[in-house]
Every structure is written in structure tokens, then in C-alpha cells.
Design a protein around this motif. Structure first.
Motif, PDB file in Angstrom:
ATOM      1  N   PHE A 429      54.069  32.413  54.117  1.00 31.16           N
ATOM      2  CA  PHE A 429      54.127  32.257  52.664  1.00 31.16           C
ATOM      3  C   PHE A 429      52.795  31.514  52.335  1.00 31.16           C
ATOM      4  O   PHE A 429      52.035  31.926  51.585  1.00 31.16           O
ATOM      5  N   VAL A 430      52.554  30.411  53.129  1.00 33.52           N
ATOM      6  CA  VAL A 430      51.352  29.633  52.794  1.00 33.52           C
ATOM      7  C   VAL A 430      50.141  30.446  53.053  1.00 33.52           C
ATOM      8  O   VAL A 430      49.245  30.196  52.495  1.00 33.52           O
ATOM      9  N   ARG A 431      50.283  31.065  54.307  1.00 33.79           N
ATOM     10  CA  ARG A 431      49.083  31.754  54.422  1.00 33.79           C
ATOM     11  C   ARG A 431      48.787  32.719  53.451  1.00 33.79           C
ATOM     12  O   ARG A 431      47.668  33.201  53.104  1.00 33.79           O
ATOM     13  N   VAL A 432      49.553  33.282  52.778  1.00 33.25           N
ATOM     14  CA  VAL A 432      49.502  34.437  51.548  1.00 33.25           C
ATOM     15  C   VAL A 432      49.087  33.509  50.406  1.00 33.25           C
ATOM     16  O   VAL A 432      48.357  34.182  49.791  1.00 33.25           O
ATOM     17  N   ALA A 433      49.349  32.517  50.081  1.00 33.85           N
ATOM     18  CA  ALA A 433      49.049  31.946  48.997  1.00 33.85           C
ATOM     19  C   ALA A 433      47.900  30.867  49.005  1.00 33.85           C
ATOM     20  O   ALA A 433      47.462  30.749  47.904  1.00 33.85           O
ATOM     21  N   MET A 434      47.533  30.648  50.342  1.00 34.63           N
ATOM     22  CA  MET A 434      46.421  29.684  50.301  1.00 34.63           C
ATOM     23  C   MET A 434      44.975  30.174  49.676  1.00 34.63           C
ATOM     24  O   MET A 434      44.523  29.386  49.099  1.00 34.63           O
ATOM     25  N   PRO A 435      44.836  31.671  49.658  1.00 38.92           N
ATOM     26  CA  PRO A 435      43.495  32.037  49.033  1.00 38.92           C
ATOM     27  C   PRO A 435      43.828  31.798  47.578  1.00 38.92           C
ATOM     28  O   PRO A 435      42.690  31.588  46.786  1.00 38.92           O
ATOM     29  N   ALA A 436      44.922  31.855  46.677  1.00 38.21           N
ATOM     30  CA  ALA A 436      44.937  31.709  45.459  1.00 38.21           C
ATOM     31  C   ALA A 436      44.935  30.181  45.260  1.00 38.21           C
ATOM     32  O   ALA A 436      44.306  29.791  44.089  1.00 38.21           O
ATOM     33  N   ILE A 437      45.286  29.427  46.112  1.00 39.87           N
ATOM     34  CA  ILE A 437      45.271  27.886  45.876  1.00 39.87           C
ATOM     35  C   ILE A 437      43.767  27.480  46.003  1.00 39.87           C
ATOM     36  O   ILE A 437      43.402  26.515  45.498  1.00 39.87           O
ATOM     37  N   SER A 438      43.172  27.895  47.028  1.00 39.07           N
ATOM     38  CA  SER A 438      41.587  27.478  47.261  1.00 39.07           C
ATOM     39  C   SER A 438      40.726  27.872  46.120  1.00 39.07           C
ATOM     40  O   SER A 438      39.702  27.310  46.172  1.00 39.07           O
ATOM     41  N   ALA A 439      41.200  29.131  45.559  1.00 44.73           N
ATOM     42  CA  ALA A 439      40.080  29.558  44.636  1.00 44.73           C
ATOM     43  C   ALA A 439      39.852  28.592  43.540  1.00 44.73           C
ATOM     44  O   ALA A 439      38.419  28.746  43.305  1.00 44.73           O
ATOM     45  N   PRO A 440      40.629  27.878  42.782  1.00 46.55           N
ATOM     46  CA  PRO A 440      40.210  26.902  41.718  1.00 46.55           C
ATOM     47  C   PRO A 440      39.303  25.773  42.349  1.00 46.55           C
ATOM     48  O   PRO A 440      38.433  25.191  41.679  1.00 46.55           O
ATOM     49  N   LEU A 441      39.402  25.535  43.808  1.00 44.43           N
ATOM     50  CA  LEU A 441      38.542  24.534  44.378  1.00 44.43           C
ATOM     51  C   LEU A 441      37.233  24.715  44.360  1.00 44.43           C
ATOM     52  O   LEU A 441      36.316  23.839  44.410  1.00 44.43           O
ATOM     53  N   ARG A 442      36.609  25.937  44.242  1.00 44.39           N
ATOM     54  CA  ARG A 442      35.205  26.284  44.343  1.00 44.39           C
ATOM     55  C   ARG A 442      34.530  25.828  43.366  1.00 44.39           C
ATOM     56  O   ARG A 442      33.349  25.672  43.477  1.00 44.39           O
ATOM     57  N   ALA A 443      35.225  25.623  42.053  1.00 48.23           N
ATOM     58  CA  ALA A 443      34.309  24.816  40.866  1.00 48.23           C
ATOM     59  C   ALA A 443      34.414  23.291  41.075  1.00 48.23           C
ATOM     60  O   ALA A 443      33.925  22.716  40.252  1.00 48.23           O
ATOM     61  N   GLY A 444      34.901  22.756  42.083  1.00 40.45           N
ATOM     62  CA  GLY A 444      34.797  21.535  42.313  1.00 40.45           C
ATOM     63  C   GLY A 444      33.672  20.830  42.959  1.00 40.45           C
ATOM     64  O   GLY A 444      33.521  19.838  43.420  1.00 40.45           O
ATOM     65  N   GLY A 445      32.699  21.966  43.331  1.00 42.51           N
ATOM     66  CA  GLY A 445      31.482  21.350  44.091  1.00 42.51           C
ATOM     67  C   GLY A 445      31.390  21.619  45.637  1.00 42.51           C
ATOM     68  O   GLY A 445      32.632  22.243  46.059  1.00 42.51           O
TER      69      GLY A 445
END
Length: 613
Positions: A429-445
Motif C-alpha cells: 500500500f505504501v508503494r502505491v501511495a508514496m507517489p501521491a505523498i511525495s508530490a506535494p513535497l516538490r513545492a518545498g524546495g
């Protein structure tokens, strides 16, 4: 292991802590059980057999005439209150046999009782009650009736007695309050088994009738008492075992993740082994042997630490009266479980080495590819099925739709199945959800962006870490839930069994004015308070010597199992049992004016703790 000990430190600590948890739990439970057994056996330590559920027909002289019997004496216990130095304490009275051969306490200071109204206790209890040898105290066994006694000495016991403070008194001192001699302790010149059989044969008793009068060995009697007393011990063992299971599951996750990282760091080294001719199975077995060695060594150290920790906890909890208990079975369980757990956790990372190519010796490029792997539908199916089965089993066990024995076993088995399912399902489940979790981090620098990309790139490792943290959180939540649920259950039981929390009674029959108790009734800690009337009476019954009758407040009356009827006097079940009476028996009471009234006695659990009838 010798070349890189720091790398396997996390694995060794996980295995050590798991073995320590198992051994500490086992040592504490075994020490608690041994202390409980020693405490129960103490009053019978000088006897070989016990005659239980005895009635009035039993005579000591007749018992001593049985072939093989050397001495016999009644064994009586009573609960009451000690009044000393303007303070009241709850306590238990144990009878002291007249025959010195049957006395189970050793005299420390002072002398043995020479009169009925002379008692003994421990020096610790004297210090607690601020008493000295020679002081006079009052015992209230029957409500409202005081018995004066003099402390003539201090004693020690073969093992510390659990429960409330206690005194030792001559048998006649206790039986004069109406408490029956339900047990007789017997000392013989033959084996305990032969002694019990001889008594049963002499009195024509059925030794298999557990509810009727019969003789049995002291060990059998102690075992019966332990069976009645170990309900809370079994619940504690079950709760501790559940925590150990959660801790071991968390350790499996840590070990698996550490091996996964460790083998990724050794990718080039393992590739060189394949390059010089080692098979994939041989490389895998080197890792499993490494895991087994770490598990065994760590388990042995954990067993030693856990044994000391379990004994320390039992000593602080003051339940080690029977001495420290080392169980080889718990030690073996800790060794086997820890070793198997470590090898099992290393199995999945090591299995990937079977297909490792010799080209991995050129670098570590294969580590990422190996980690990403294919997402197999079968893993989702197996993980989902195991999770559902585990949840269903836990729900069935929690709803208590099973027997007392099957419920905990089903719960433990279901919890293990659920954990196995989550072990498979959560990383997927984490492997599937990880892209969605990491997407907002792109705006953090740049730093947050790189961190998010690493989460996606190493999703399997991230899933394993998430699972380990989840199990750790489950352990904390389970402990808080158990403590909170236990407190709530205890409070509910107290509310159900006891109608009131406190009773105010005036001394010497004086009335209580509302103005006197107004500050108490008006305080924020009091939810409700009610007055009741009382009248002084006497009775012709020696078994139930009532001194007063009190009207029931509305709150108590509403909590009765059956509404009170005219002509009934309600008492708490324990008082009626001690009196040897049954519901419906008649009793005559006489008021101060001399008028007599015939009443029927009836017990009700709502009368528990009221202190009056």
C-alpha cells in the motif's frame, strides 16, 4: 559479522530485546505464581491433609482417632476491622491451632497466646498500626460487636501472605463470633494421599465431591485455591503476552529492513561471490546462517537480562514471596522464538540473492532494480485475505462468543494472522501511495523534492519502516487501551455491585442533623446523598446477631435485584453465608420497647459495602 559488527547492531538489539521481553514476562509470571502458591500454602505448611467443607458433625477427637492421624485442628479465617489508636483498618484473622505441631507461624518475640483474647501478628503490621506488644486492640468481626484482645507477640510465616493485613488468634476467639470452622488441617504418620483416603473412608466421604465435605492432600487443596485465584494472573499473562507479540512483530520489521539495507550495501560483494562460482542458494544460506548466529547469541544475552529484569519487577511489585522462579521452558521459548524470528525476517531480503547476477560485482546499480521488483497481484490477495481473517477472528474473540479457554487462544492466533497480513499488505500500500505523498513535497524546495523522490525510489524500504513504526504505535495504544479499559471496567463493576460509595453513621445511636452534614452533601464531589432511619434491636439468633435495622434509601432500594417485601430484612450475601442461613429463614428481633417481630432474611448484592442491615 566480524568484519562489520556495527552494521548488524540494530539486528542484534532487536533480537536481544525480543528475547528479553519473553524471558522477563515468563520470569514475572512464574515468580508471581510461585509467590501466590506459597502465600496460599502458608497456613497449611505444617499439615499433610485438609478436610474441607466441614459441618458441625466433625469432632477433633474423632478425627485424631482415624488410623494414621497424629493431630488435627480447625482452620478458621474471618474478615473484619481492627480498631486501634482511633483508627480503623480492614484485616483478616487466621486461627492458631492449640497443638504446637500444627502451628504454621514461628514466634519471633513475646509469647504464645495463653488465653482466648490474646493475639499475634508480624512486627511490620505492629509498626504499621503504631502498636507494641502488650497493647490492647478491638476487633469487629460481626458488625457492631467489638471484641477486645491483647497483642502478646510477633511471628513470621514460611512465606509472605498476600492480601490485607492479618492477625493470628486462638480458634475460640474467632468462632465465638459465629464464623464456622469450615476446614480442618490434619497431620499424619502416613503419606498425604493415604491420610486423605483414610479420613474419607472413616467418615464415608466421597473424595471426588468437590462441593461436599471431603479430605484431600494439602497440595491438592492449594492447587484448587490457586485455580480460583489465578483468574487475574491469567489475564495479566495474556495481556503481557499480547504486548510481547506486538514487540516481536516490530522487531521483525526492524530486522527485515536492516537486512534489506545491509544486503544492498553488500551487493557488489555478493556479486563477486557469484562471479567466482557461488550459487544463488549458497549466497542466500550465508545470510541465513548469519541471521541464525546473531539470533542465538542475542537471545542468550537477552534471556540473561530478561531473567534479571523479571525478578526485579516481581520484587518491586512484592509478589516474589515464593522466591525467584527460573523456567527453562520460557528460556527455551525465548531462544527458539528469537532465532526463528531473526531468520524469518532475513528470509525475504536473502531470497532476492538467489537471482543475483554476477554483473552486480561491477557496482550497486542492481540494488534499485531489485528493490522495485514486480508488483504481484497474488501478494495483494494473500495480504488482504490474511488481514480479513485476522480481523474477523479478533472480533469473534472480543465479543466473547467463545469459551473462556478458546477466546484468548483465538485472539492470539487471529492477531498473529492479522499481523502477517499487514506485513504483506502495508508495504504494498505504501508503494502505491508514496507517489501521491511525495508530490506535494516538490513545492518545498530542492531538499524536500529529493526527499520525496527517494521515498518513491525506495518505496519498499519506506513501507517496511512505516510498518515498524505502526507496530510500535500499536504497542503504546494497546497498553493505554488496556489500562483505560481496566479502570473503566473496575469502576463499572463497583457501581453495579455497590449501591453507595460511603455511609455516615452516628456514634452511640445519636441522630445526625442535616446542618451537620450539609458541607459534605453540598460539596462538588458528592453526586447524591440521602437520609435513612435506624432503630436499635436485639435478636435471639446467635448466628445472625443483629444490633440495628436501617431503612433503605431510595437509591439502594431501586438497585435491588428483587423489590423489598414487607416483613423482610435484607443483608449482604457474605454476612448471610457466614451466619449459615438461607433466603427465607425466619429471625425474631426485639425493639427497645420489648416488642418482638418475626422477619424473613434475604440476601442481595446491593447490600454489599453498606455496613448495615
Amino acid at each position: 559479522i566480524r568484519r562489520s559488527p556495527r552494521r548488524i547492531l540494530a539486528i542484534a538489539l532487536s533480537a536481544l530485546l525480543s528475547a528479553m521481553a519473553i524471558m522477563a514476562t515468563g520470569t514475572f509470571i512464574e515468580t508471581l505464581s510461585r509467590g501466590l502458591a506459597a502465600s496460599i500454602a502458608a497456613p497449611f505448611s505444617s499439615a499433610d491433609a485438609v478436610l474441607v467443607h466441614a459441618d458441625d458433625s466433625v469432632d477433633v477427637d474423632e478425627l485424631e482417632s482415624v488410623p494414621g492421624v497424629e493431630a488435627a485442628a480447625p482452620s478458621v479465617d474471618a474478615y473484619g476491622r481492627l480498631h486501634a489508636n482511633d483508627t480503623t483498618f480492614d484485616l483478616q484473622l487466621h486461627s492458631l491451632p492449640d497443638d504446637e505441631a500444627l502451628r504454621w507461624v514461628q514466634l519471633d518475640d513475646g509469647r504464645w497466646p495463653q488465653a482466648t483474647n490474646e493475639v499475634l501478628t508480624t512486627s511490620e503490621h505492629l509498626e504499621r498500626f503504631n502498636l507494641q506488644v502488650g497493647d490492647t486492640v478491638s476487633f469487629e468481626i460481626t458488625p457492631g460487636e467489638m471484641l477486645q484482645a491483647t497483642v502478646v507477640g510477633t511471628v513470621t510465616t514460611p512465606a509472605p501472605l498476600s492480601g490485607m493485613p492479618w492477625f493470628v488468634a486462638p480458634t475460640d476467639f474467632i468462632t465465638q463470633t459465629g464464623v464456622p470452622a469450615a476446614n480442618y488441617i490434619i497431620r499424619g504418620s502416613v503419606s498425604p494421599q493415604e491420610l486423605a483416603q483414610a479420613v474419607n473412608s472413616q467418615f464415608q466421604l466421597d473424595g471426588e465431591d468437590t462441593d461436599g465435605m471431603h479430605a484431600l492432600t494439602v497440595q491438592q487443596h492449594v492447587n484448587d485455591q490457586i485455580d480460583r485465584e489465578t483468574g487475574s494472573t491469567g489475564a495479566l499473562a495474556f495481556m503481557l503476552t499480547a504486548f510481547v507479540m506486538i514487540a516481536m512483530l516490530a522487531a521483525i520489521m526492524v530486522t527485515r529492513n536492516t537486512f534489506q539495507v545491509l544486503l544492498s550495501q553488500r551487493m557488489r560483494e555478493n556479486g563477486l561471490l557469484r562471479l567466482v562460482g557461488a550459487t544463488g542458494g549458497q549466497v542466500q544460506r550465508t545470510v541465513l546462517v548469519e541471521a541464525a548466529v546473531i539470533g542465538v547469541v542475542s537471545a542468550l544475552v537477552g534471556i540473561a537480562i530478561g531473567f534479571g529484569l523479571g525478578w526485579l519487577v516481581a520484587s518491586f511489585a512484592q509478589v516474589a514471596g515464593g522466591g525467584i522462579a527460573f523456567s527453562p521452558w520460557w528460556a527455551l521459548a525465548a531462544l527458539v522464538a528469537t532465532t526463528v524470528m531473526t531468520v524469518y525476517a532475513a528470509w525475504a531480503p536473502a531470497a532476492g540473492l538467489r537471482s543475483l547476477s554476477p554483473v552486480a560485482a561491477l557496482g550497486e546499480a542492481g540494488s534499485v532494480a531489485a528493490e522495485r521488483g514486480g508488483r504481484k497481484v497474488v501478494s495483494w490477495v494473500i495480504g488482504g485475505l490474511l488481514t480479513v481473517v485476522g480481523i474477523v477472528g479478533i472480533v469473534l474473540a472480543a465479543t466473547r462468543s467463545m469459551t473462556a479457554l478458546a477466546g484468548p487462544l483465538v485472539f492470539i492466533a487471529s492477531a498473529a494472522v492479522l499481523a502477517a497480513g499487514l506485513t504483506v499488505l502495508v508495504p504494498l500500500f505504501v508503494r502505491v501511495a508514496m507517489p501521491a505523498i511525495s508530490a506535494p513535497l516538490r513545492a518545498g524546495g530542492p531538499v524536500a523534492k529529493i526527499a520525496g523522490e527517494n521515498l518513491v525510489r525506495t518505496a519498499r524500504r519506506s513501507g517496511t519502516v512505516v510498518l515498524a513504526i505502526a507496530f510500535g504505535g500499536s504497542l503504546v495504544l494497546a497498553m493505554l487501551t488496556a489500562v483505560g479499559g481496566g479502570v473503566a471496567s473496575f469502576n463499572k463493576q463497583m457501581d453495579d455491585e455497590y449501591a453507595v460509595d460511603a455511609v455516615l453513621v452516628a456514634k452511640d445511636g445519636e441522630s445526625i442533623s442535616r446542618d451537620t452534614v450539609a458541607p459534605i452533601f453540598d460539596s462538588k464531589t458528592v453526586d447524591a446523598a440521602e437520609f435513612s432511619d435506624s432503630v436499635t434491636v436485639t435478636t435471639t439468633s446467635e448466628s445472625l446477631p443483629l444490633t440495628s435495622l436501617t431503612t433503605l434509601p431510595p437509591s439502594v432500594e431501586s438497585s435491588l435485584a428483587t423489590p423489598a417485601q414487607t416483613g423482610e430484612v435484607l443483608v449482604n450475601p457474605t454476612l448471610l453465608e457466614v451466619a449459615g442461613m438461607a433466603d427465607g429463614d425466619a429471625i425474631t428481633v426485639r425493639g427497645e420497647s420489648g416488642q418482638e417481630v418475626s422477619l424473613r432474611v434475604r440476601s442481595d448484592a446491593a447490600m454489599n459495602g453498606l455496613g448495615f442491615v
